[in-house]
Design an enzyme around this catalytic site. Sequence first.
Site, PDB file in Angstrom:
ATOM      1  N   ARG A  84       0.579  -1.243  -0.104  1.00 22.57           N
ATOM      2  CA  ARG A  84       0.005   0.053  -0.008  1.00 22.57           C
ATOM      3  C   ARG A  84       0.838   1.240  -0.126  1.00 22.57           C
ATOM      4  O   ARG A  84       0.538   2.156  -0.720  1.00 22.57           O
ATOM      5  CB  ARG A  84      -0.987   0.001   1.252  1.00 22.57           C
ATOM      6  CG  ARG A  84      -1.685   1.309   1.374  1.00 22.57           C
ATOM      7  CD  ARG A  84      -2.378   1.645   2.540  1.00 22.57           C
ATOM      8  NE  ARG A  84      -3.399   0.357   2.769  1.00 22.57           N
ATOM      9  CZ  ARG A  84      -3.714  -0.066   3.693  1.00 22.57           C
ATOM     10  NH1 ARG A  84      -3.329   0.336   5.136  1.00 22.57           N
ATOM     11  NH2 ARG A  84      -4.821  -1.051   3.904  1.00 22.57           N
ATOM     12  N   ARG A  88       7.057   0.186   1.604  1.00 23.75           N
ATOM     13  CA  ARG A  88       7.144  -0.558   2.375  1.00 23.75           C
ATOM     14  C   ARG A  88       6.079  -1.610   2.291  1.00 23.75           C
ATOM     15  O   ARG A  88       5.063  -1.162   1.708  1.00 23.75           O
ATOM     16  CB  ARG A  88       7.136  -0.115   3.922  1.00 23.75           C
ATOM     17  CG  ARG A  88       6.194   0.773   4.174  1.00 23.75           C
ATOM     18  CD  ARG A  88       6.736   1.726   5.309  1.00 23.75           C
ATOM     19  NE  ARG A  88       5.597   2.509   6.068  1.00 23.75           N
ATOM     20  CZ  ARG A  88       5.152   3.534   5.722  1.00 23.75           C
ATOM     21  NH1 ARG A  88       5.701   4.133   4.390  1.00 23.75           N
ATOM     22  NH2 ARG A  88       4.508   4.363   6.339  1.00 23.75           N
ATOM     23  N   CYS A  97      -2.321 -17.810  14.906  1.00 21.61           N
ATOM     24  CA  CYS A  97      -1.637 -17.341  15.942  1.00 21.61           C
ATOM     25  C   CYS A  97      -1.541 -18.231  17.089  1.00 21.61           C
ATOM     26  O   CYS A  97      -2.345 -19.238  17.040  1.00 21.61           O
ATOM     27  CB  CYS A  97      -2.183 -15.909  16.497  1.00 21.61           C
ATOM     28  SG  CYS A  97      -2.406 -14.620  15.170  1.00 21.61           S
ATOM     29  N   ARG A 106      -7.516  -8.046  11.620  1.00 24.73           N
ATOM     30  CA  ARG A 106      -7.319  -8.496  10.394  1.00 24.73           C
ATOM     31  C   ARG A 106      -8.066  -9.829  10.192  1.00 24.73           C
ATOM     32  O   ARG A 106      -7.826 -10.988   9.789  1.00 24.73           O
ATOM     33  CB  ARG A 106      -5.861  -9.017  10.057  1.00 24.73           C
ATOM     34  CG  ARG A 106      -5.631  -9.013   8.663  1.00 24.73           C
ATOM     35  CD  ARG A 106      -4.114  -9.387   8.302  1.00 24.73           C
ATOM     36  NE  ARG A 106      -3.518  -7.899   8.170  1.00 24.73           N
ATOM     37  CZ  ARG A 106      -2.418  -7.616   8.387  1.00 24.73           C
ATOM     38  NH1 ARG A 106      -1.607  -8.306   9.143  1.00 24.73           N
ATOM     39  NH2 ARG A 106      -1.784  -6.336   8.173  1.00 24.73           N
ATOM     40  N   ASP A 268      -9.704  -0.292  14.632  1.00 20.02           N
ATOM     41  CA  ASP A 268     -10.372  -0.018  13.683  1.00 20.02           C
ATOM     42  C   ASP A 268     -11.658  -0.441  13.436  1.00 20.02           C
ATOM     43  O   ASP A 268     -12.138  -0.957  14.161  1.00 20.02           O
ATOM     44  CB  ASP A 268      -9.482  -1.054  12.453  1.00 20.02           C
ATOM     45  CG  ASP A 268      -8.043  -0.716  12.231  1.00 20.02           C
ATOM     46  OD1 ASP A 268      -7.734   0.379  12.288  1.00 20.02           O
ATOM     47  OD2 ASP A 268      -7.157  -1.567  12.283  1.00 20.02           O
ATOM     48  N   ASP A 305      -5.711   3.947  11.447  1.00 18.88           N
ATOM     49  CA  ASP A 305      -5.565   3.689  10.178  1.00 18.88           C
ATOM     50  C   ASP A 305      -6.930   3.717   9.382  1.00 18.88           C
ATOM     51  O   ASP A 305      -7.899   3.323  10.051  1.00 18.88           O
ATOM     52  CB  ASP A 305      -5.390   2.100  10.179  1.00 18.88           C
ATOM     53  CG  ASP A 305      -4.226   1.726   9.304  1.00 18.88           C
ATOM     54  OD1 ASP A 305      -4.063   2.132   8.277  1.00 18.88           O
ATOM     55  OD2 ASP A 305      -3.584   0.691   9.461  1.00 18.88           O
ATOM     56  N   LYS A 312      -2.242   5.382   7.521  1.00 17.38           N
ATOM     57  CA  LYS A 312      -2.228   5.700   8.785  1.00 17.38           C
ATOM     58  C   LYS A 312      -2.138   7.318   8.877  1.00 17.38           C
ATOM     59  O   LYS A 312      -1.553   7.956   8.289  1.00 17.38           O
ATOM     60  CB  LYS A 312      -0.920   5.198   9.313  1.00 17.38           C
ATOM     61  CG  LYS A 312      -1.167   3.749   9.470  1.00 17.38           C
ATOM     62  CD  LYS A 312      -0.071   3.291  10.112  1.00 17.38           C
ATOM     63  CE  LYS A 312       0.220   1.896  10.321  1.00 17.38           C
ATOM     64  NZ  LYS A 312       0.259   1.198   8.852  1.00 17.38           N
TER      65      LYS A 312
END
Length: 344
Positions: A84, A88, A97, A106, A268, A305, A312
């Site tokens: 994006r 980076r 996880c 996410r 978010d 964000d 950001k």
Amino acid sequence: MYKSKSDLEKVLALSESEKAWSEDIPHLPVLISDEVMALINKYDQNDPIRRQFVPSKEEQSDYLGSLDPLEEVKHSKSERFIHRYDNRAALLVTDQCFAYCRHCFRRRFTGHEIGAVTRHELEEICKYLEKHTEIEEILLTGGDLFVLSDWKLEEVIGMLKETRPDIILRLCTRALLSHPRRFTDELFRVFERHNTGAPYYLMTQFNHPREITKESVEIVSRFLSLGIIAFNQSVLLKGVNDSVEVQVELARKLLVNRIKPYYLFQGDLVNGTSHLRVDIKKGLEMEKEMRKRLSGLEMPMYTIDLPEGGGKAILTHNYLAGEDENSWIFDSPYGGKREYPKIN
Ligand SMILES: *Cc1c(COP(=O)(O)O)cnc(C)c1O
Ligand code: SF4
């Protein structure tokens, strides 16, 4: 490991809202590691760590928001590679996880049994990196980078380092808290073997001072002995860390343990997380007070964000309050106004 409501009921007296959480609605799975469970005060239904990991009905009665509020899919070159910002990119190495945070931003990806990045996908990403020399940093994230086996980790890092040794790699993980035993001698040897070229940075997520344990501090020290310094990205969460006192304690404890507070994210607009979001007005008031109480090194950047992939943006009090013909007028953080002359 706790993977279902019945597992949780064995160790916790579930609240009405936790009991009402339905396992049938497909969403983010429940997974709480023994290490995370050990940090939860079982006698406190409002425990700040419990709130981050034990699901409740509130996440299923929230239809505000989206599963992909940052429009990461639109900015993705493949399911796993988000480019994006020009210089980076983020590589989602796995969707898994060691423990799932209920505030996970996410959710569209995390915990969906997608698995680890394949060799073929890595080859495609490496081809892209050869062409896109503007990329200077890659965030190795997910999911949690350290869910990868040592073998897979070595493949990912080896291939990236071979293709573009000049790229800085950020190691994004919550495993210092959720699975400290993962950080074995063998794992550190992977980084010893590939410690040439651009540096690595360790990106942690500690949201509450109690999450910073003796074990996690030792892991930070081991990364440091390889020249890898640590930055913390936390999320502002209602009932977890939405007070100046907790934020001040967190920032001090991080810095004293050699972790630089980097971002404090506004929550978010992810579906199922509205009960954990803090009003921006309150966040800004906290930021102002924190800036007075914390040193520059301790102070994280309060950041949002923006929806729809807007990127950001830093949230802070604007100390430049106005101007007249001859001077700029400032609010002093400590009260009153100050003037700074316009010099031509
Ligand atoms: C946040 C983010 C980054 C890194 O941004 P920094 O401000 O440099 O920390 C890179 N790529 C994506 C997709 C991000 O969301
Ligand atoms: S560790 Fe990160 S990716 Fe995993 S559940 Fe928590 S916020 Fe989501």
